[in-house]
Scaffold this motif. Structure first.
Motif, mmCIF file in Angstrom:
data_model
loop_
_atom_site.group_PDB
_atom_site.id
_atom_site.type_symbol
_atom_site.label_atom_id
_atom_site.label_comp_id
_atom_site.label_asym_id
_atom_site.label_seq_id
_atom_site.Cartn_x
_atom_site.Cartn_y
_atom_site.Cartn_z
ATOM 1 N N ARG A 58 1.447 -1.401 0.057
ATOM 2 C CA ARG A 58 0.445 -0.053 -0.165
ATOM 3 C C ARG A 58 0.673 1.158 0.014
ATOM 4 O O ARG A 58 1.862 1.626 0.714
ATOM 5 C CB ARG A 58 -0.280 -0.087 1.497
ATOM 6 C CG ARG A 58 -1.844 -1.020 1.335
ATOM 7 C CD ARG A 58 -2.403 -1.021 2.525
ATOM 8 N NE ARG A 58 -2.860 -2.667 3.239
ATOM 9 C CZ ARG A 58 -3.400 -2.258 4.158
ATOM 10 N NH1 ARG A 58 -2.980 -1.815 5.638
ATOM 11 N NH2 ARG A 58 -3.922 -3.983 4.686
ATOM 12 N N GLU A 59 0.072 2.484 -0.309
ATOM 13 C CA GLU A 59 1.053 3.673 -0.426
ATOM 14 C C GLU A 59 0.266 4.454 0.984
ATOM 15 O O GLU A 59 -0.303 3.437 1.913
ATOM 16 C CB GLU A 59 0.308 5.057 -0.841
ATOM 17 C CG GLU A 59 0.118 4.271 -2.490
ATOM 18 C CD GLU A 59 1.616 3.943 -2.965
ATOM 19 O OE1 GLU A 59 2.864 5.020 -2.549
ATOM 20 O OE2 GLU A 59 1.866 3.380 -3.661
ATOM 21 N N GLU A 60 1.592 4.957 1.628
ATOM 22 C CA GLU A 60 1.502 5.286 3.579
ATOM 23 C C GLU A 60 0.225 5.615 3.235
ATOM 24 O O GLU A 60 -0.040 5.192 4.658
ATOM 25 C CB GLU A 60 2.512 6.987 2.751
ATOM 26 C CG GLU A 60 2.811 6.917 5.059
ATOM 27 C CD GLU A 60 3.553 8.024 5.154
ATOM 28 O OE1 GLU A 60 3.234 8.589 5.706
ATOM 29 O OE2 GLU A 60 4.890 7.738 4.138
ATOM 30 N N ASP A 61 -0.613 6.684 2.782
ATOM 31 C CA ASP A 61 -2.251 6.947 3.358
ATOM 32 C C ASP A 61 -2.843 6.012 2.967
ATOM 33 O O ASP A 61 -4.221 6.654 3.151
ATOM 34 C CB ASP A 61 -2.317 8.130 3.550
ATOM 35 C CG ASP A 61 -1.152 8.920 4.719
ATOM 36 O OD1 ASP A 61 -0.783 8.368 5.470
ATOM 37 O OD2 ASP A 61 -0.577 10.079 4.386
ATOM 38 N N GLU A 62 -2.408 5.459 2.089
ATOM 39 C CA GLU A 62 -3.733 4.319 1.309
ATOM 40 C C GLU A 62 -4.892 3.478 2.063
ATOM 41 O O GLU A 62 -4.410 3.324 3.048
ATOM 42 C CB GLU A 62 -3.067 3.933 0.138
ATOM 43 C CG GLU A 62 -4.447 3.094 -0.627
ATOM 44 C CD GLU A 62 -3.451 2.335 -1.908
ATOM 45 O OE1 GLU A 62 -4.207 1.575 -2.894
ATOM 46 O OE2 GLU A 62 -2.140 1.956 -1.869
ATOM 47 N N GLU A 63 -6.253 4.305 1.792
ATOM 48 C CA GLU A 63 -6.997 3.248 2.463
ATOM 49 C C GLU A 63 -8.169 2.725 2.416
ATOM 50 O O GLU A 63 -7.404 2.240 1.083
ATOM 51 C CB GLU A 63 -9.137 4.605 2.290
ATOM 52 C CG GLU A 63 -8.423 5.907 3.016
ATOM 53 C CD GLU A 63 -8.468 5.294 5.276
ATOM 54 O OE1 GLU A 63 -9.282 4.465 4.127
ATOM 55 O OE2 GLU A 63 -7.291 5.815 5.799
ATOM 56 N N ILE A 64 -7.871 1.378 2.393
ATOM 57 C CA ILE A 64 -8.725 -0.038 1.280
ATOM 58 C C ILE A 64 -9.490 -1.107 2.424
ATOM 59 O O ILE A 64 -9.900 -0.213 3.560
ATOM 60 C CB ILE A 64 -7.277 -1.351 1.597
ATOM 61 C CG1 ILE A 64 -6.051 -0.540 1.655
ATOM 62 C CG2 ILE A 64 -8.015 -2.452 1.849
ATOM 63 C CD1 ILE A 64 -5.672 -0.523 0.097
#
Length: 159
Positions: A58-64
Motif C-alpha cells: 500500500r501507499e503510506e496513507d492509502e485507504e483499503i
C-alpha cells in the motif's frame, strides 16, 4: 464450464496455544495465542486484494476496503471467525470462480502480541486449508486440471 453453477467451499483449521491462566472472557485476545482468517479475491481484483493483506503493497496513507466481497459468502466473515475451525461457501458460476486466483490466509492478534518476551511471534504456525468444489453431474475432468498445478511446491516467505 461457463455458466454452470458451482459451490465453492473453503475450510481453515489451525492449532492455537491457549494462554495459561487466562480466563478468556474479558478480552478476546487473551485466550488464543493467535488467530488465522482466510479470504479469496473478488472478480477482477488482484492488486487491491494484495493490498488488503499486505501493508507493504500500500501507499503510506492509502485507504483499503477490508470487507470487499464479504457479501458473497453464505456464513460471512464475521460469523465464521469463532474458534479455530472456519468454514464458509459461496455459490456462483464456474466463470465467476475462474477469476478467483488467490486465497489469503492471514494472522490476527492473540496473546502473543502482549507477551513479546515469550518469542511466540517467530513460532511456525500449523494450519490446514481445504478447498472443495461442488458441481452438478458433468462430463468434465476437474480433478486432473486442479491436481497438476497443486502438486508443484509453493514456498511462502512470510517475513
Amino acid at each position: 464450464m461457463g455458466e454452470i453453477p458451482v459451490t465453492f467451499n473453503v475450510t481453515l483449521s489451525y492449532f492455537i496455544e491457549p494462554g495459561a491462566g487466562e480466563v478468556g472472557w474479558k478480552d478476546k485476545y487473551r485466550y488464543g495465542s493467535y488467530g488465522l482468517r482466510f479470504d479469496v479475491n473478488n472478480i477482477g481484483e488482484e492488486e487491491e486484494f494484495k493490498k488488503r493483506f499486505n501493508k507493504a503493497a500500500r501507499e503510506e496513507d492509502e485507504e483499503i476496503n477490508t470487507n470487499a466481497g464479504a457479501g458473497r459468502w453464505v456464513v460471512g466473515k464475521d460469523n465464521r471467525s469463532n474458534g479455530s475451525v472456519h468454514s464458509d461457501f459461496w455459490k456462483g458460476t464456474a466463470a465467476d470462480l475462474s477469476t478467483c486466483h488467490y486465497i489469503a490466509v492471514y494472522p490476527v492478534v492473540g496473546w502473543w502480541r502482549e507477551r513479546k518476551h515469550l518469542g511466540k511471534v517467530e513460532t511456525p504456525t500449523r494450519y490446514t486449508l481445504i478447498i472443495s468444489l461442488d458441481t452438478p453431474d458433468q462430463e468434465i475432468e476437474l480433478y486432473t486440471t486442479v491436481k497438476n498445478p497443486v502438486e508443484i511446491p509453493i514456498e511462502i516467505n512470510a517475513r
